[in-house]
Design a protein around this motif. Structure first.
Motif, PDB file in Angstrom:
ATOM      1  N   VAL A  49      23.723 -18.883  13.797  1.00  0.00           N
ATOM      2  CA  VAL A  49      22.651 -18.569  14.735  1.00  0.00           C
ATOM      3  C   VAL A  49      22.139 -17.163  14.468  1.00  0.00           C
ATOM      4  N   GLY A  50      20.811 -17.033  14.380  1.00  0.00           N
ATOM      5  CA  GLY A  50      20.205 -15.752  14.074  1.00  0.00           C
ATOM      6  C   GLY A  50      18.727 -15.751  14.388  1.00  0.00           C
ATOM      7  N   PRO A  51      17.954 -14.857  13.779  1.00  0.00           N
ATOM      8  CA  PRO A  51      16.531 -14.714  14.110  1.00  0.00           C
ATOM      9  C   PRO A  51      15.696 -15.983  13.920  1.00  0.00           C
ATOM     10  N   ALA A  52      16.149 -16.893  13.048  1.00  0.00           N
ATOM     11  CA  ALA A  52      15.383 -18.122  12.817  1.00  0.00           C
ATOM     12  C   ALA A  52      15.689 -19.201  13.851  1.00  0.00           C
ATOM     13  N   THR A  53      16.622 -18.949  14.737  1.00  0.00           N
ATOM     14  CA  THR A  53      17.069 -19.962  15.703  1.00  0.00           C
ATOM     15  C   THR A  53      16.212 -19.935  16.955  1.00  0.00           C
ATOM     16  N   ARG A  54      15.779 -21.121  17.378  1.00  0.00           N
ATOM     17  CA  ARG A  54      15.125 -21.294  18.683  1.00  0.00           C
ATOM     18  C   ARG A  54      16.043 -22.176  19.521  1.00  0.00           C
ATOM     19  N   LEU A  55      16.705 -21.572  20.490  1.00  0.00           N
ATOM     20  CA  LEU A  55      17.787 -22.222  21.220  1.00  0.00           C
ATOM     21  C   LEU A  55      17.354 -22.631  22.618  1.00  0.00           C
ATOM     22  N   LEU A  56      17.732 -23.855  22.986  1.00  0.00           N
ATOM     23  CA  LEU A  56      17.564 -24.350  24.350  1.00  0.00           C
ATOM     24  C   LEU A  56      18.950 -24.541  24.950  1.00  0.00           C
ATOM     25  N   GLY A  57      19.272 -23.774  25.991  1.00  0.00           N
ATOM     26  CA  GLY A  57      20.568 -23.885  26.650  1.00  0.00           C
ATOM     27  C   GLY A  57      20.456 -24.713  27.913  1.00  0.00           C
ATOM     28  N   LEU A  58      21.147 -25.867  27.938  1.00  0.00           N
ATOM     29  CA  LEU A  58      21.130 -26.749  29.101  1.00  0.00           C
ATOM     30  C   LEU A  58      22.168 -26.282  30.120  1.00  0.00           C
ATOM     31  N   ARG A  59      21.797 -26.320  31.402  1.00  0.00           N
ATOM     32  CA  ARG A  59      22.663 -25.820  32.476  1.00  0.00           C
ATOM     33  C   ARG A  59      23.182 -24.434  32.103  1.00  0.00           C
ATOM     34  N   CYS A  60      22.241 -23.535  31.889  1.00  0.00           N
ATOM     35  CA  CYS A  60      22.551 -22.218  31.339  1.00  0.00           C
ATOM     36  C   CYS A  60      23.277 -21.316  32.316  1.00  0.00           C
ATOM     37  N   GLY A  61      23.243 -21.620  33.626  1.00  0.00           N
ATOM     38  CA  GLY A  61      23.955 -20.810  34.589  1.00  0.00           C
ATOM     39  C   GLY A  61      23.527 -19.357  34.570  1.00  0.00           C
TER      40      GLY A  61
END
Length: 300
Positions: A49-61
């Motif tokens: 995971v780094g600058p090229a990553t587009r992350l979606l966190g489910l139930r991110c709290g």
């Protein structure tokens, strides 16, 4: 521990107990959430995971996993619902309160500036995965569900519903990370969680508690149309400064809410402390070794 936070489960004994949701959220973010840091870091390292990553966190709290990804330069979006106190903490962690030094074409490209840019792009959404859709932005390359399944009866079905809504927002080949408990014999917290099951369902007793099956994560991935692409196990010990902190941290998961509704807060506190007693060390700290498992699946 499955962080089903501040979740109220109605029972025949009456309505769910009132809780101080603000205090519960703080206990989660200050005591319990950090227990999952080894899981976050292991997954991010494996997936680079780094600058090229587009992350979606489910139930991110309260957003600790998002903050860790943003510190690696990833563009992060977190989504959750019905937990405003936790989302408020996530916004405090991730969203800049005041503008930093303006980012101009002459700004050096350093790890610090990449982290600053990532935090400036962070989004925290109170709602459903569909509410994160942005037609002006590229699709997500990584979807994470760091809430381990395996304790609540309906957590696998709930995760499946979230994935059904989130997968269409990810690019083809995107990684989807699902997490659950490891073997019960390697999870010391299992004995403590049995207290919640016993008190919530006294007719069936602690025998009704069932740890996650070996193939639980694969079944959820298959139902979501995902292709398994590797798995791993991570040591995530639960360590607390004292017994009071352990009780507050475990209660913050929401897993004991049904037990409180079926009995009362005093009874749950008493039996929880008794269950934790074997895990107390001579210096008063509480230590419970655990192993969590993760599955990496791919969007077809």
């Amino acid at each position: 521990m499955t962080p089903t936070l501040v979740r109220q489960h109605p029972s025949p004994a009456g309505p769910a107990p009132r809780t101080d949701r603000g205090a519960r959220a703080r206990d989660w973010s200050e005591i319990q959430e950090r227990m999952l840091v080894p899981l976050h870091e292991s997954v991010y390292e494996r997936l680079e995971v780094g600058p090229a990553t587009r992350l979606l966190g489910l139930r991110c709290g309260s957003g600790l996993a998002l903050l860790t990804a943003a510190s690696r330069g990833a563009t992060v979006t977190g989504v959750d619902r019905d937990r405003p106190e936790l989302l408020a903490l996530a916004r405090q962690r991730l969203l800049p309160q005041t503008p930093d030094t303006p980012d101009t074409p002459d700004t050096p490209d350093t790890p610090d500036t990449r982290r600053t840019r990532a935090r400036a792009r962070a989004r925290i959404i109170d709602g459903e995965p569909k509410d994160t859709a942005d037609t002006t932005a590229p699709a997500f390359t990584l979807v994470t569900a760091f809430q381990p399944i395996g304790c609540a009866a309906d957590d696998a079905a709930e995760l499946g519903d979230l994935l059904a809504a989130a997968v269409p927002l990810a690019t083809r080949g995107a990684a989807v990370v699902l997490t659950g408990w490891g073997p019960p014999e390697r999870c010391a917290t299992s004995s403590v969680l049995r207290v919640a099951a016993k008190l919530a369902d006294p007719l069936r007793g602690a025998g009704s508690w069932r740890p996650a099956r070996r193939d639980n994560l694969e079944e959820v991935a298959q139902r979501a149309g995902l292709r398994p692409d590797g798995s791993g196990r991570v040591a995530c010990p639960f360590g607390y400064a004292d017994l009071d902190s352990a009780v507050r941290g475990l209660l913050s998961t929401g897993l004991f809410d049904a037990a409180i509704a079926a009995t009362d807060q005093v009874q749950v506190d008493k039996e929880l402390r008794e269950a934790l007693h074997p895990h107390r060390r001579q210096d008063g700290t509480v230590w419970m070794p655990n192993v969590l498992r993760y599955l990496i699946a791919r969007v077809p």
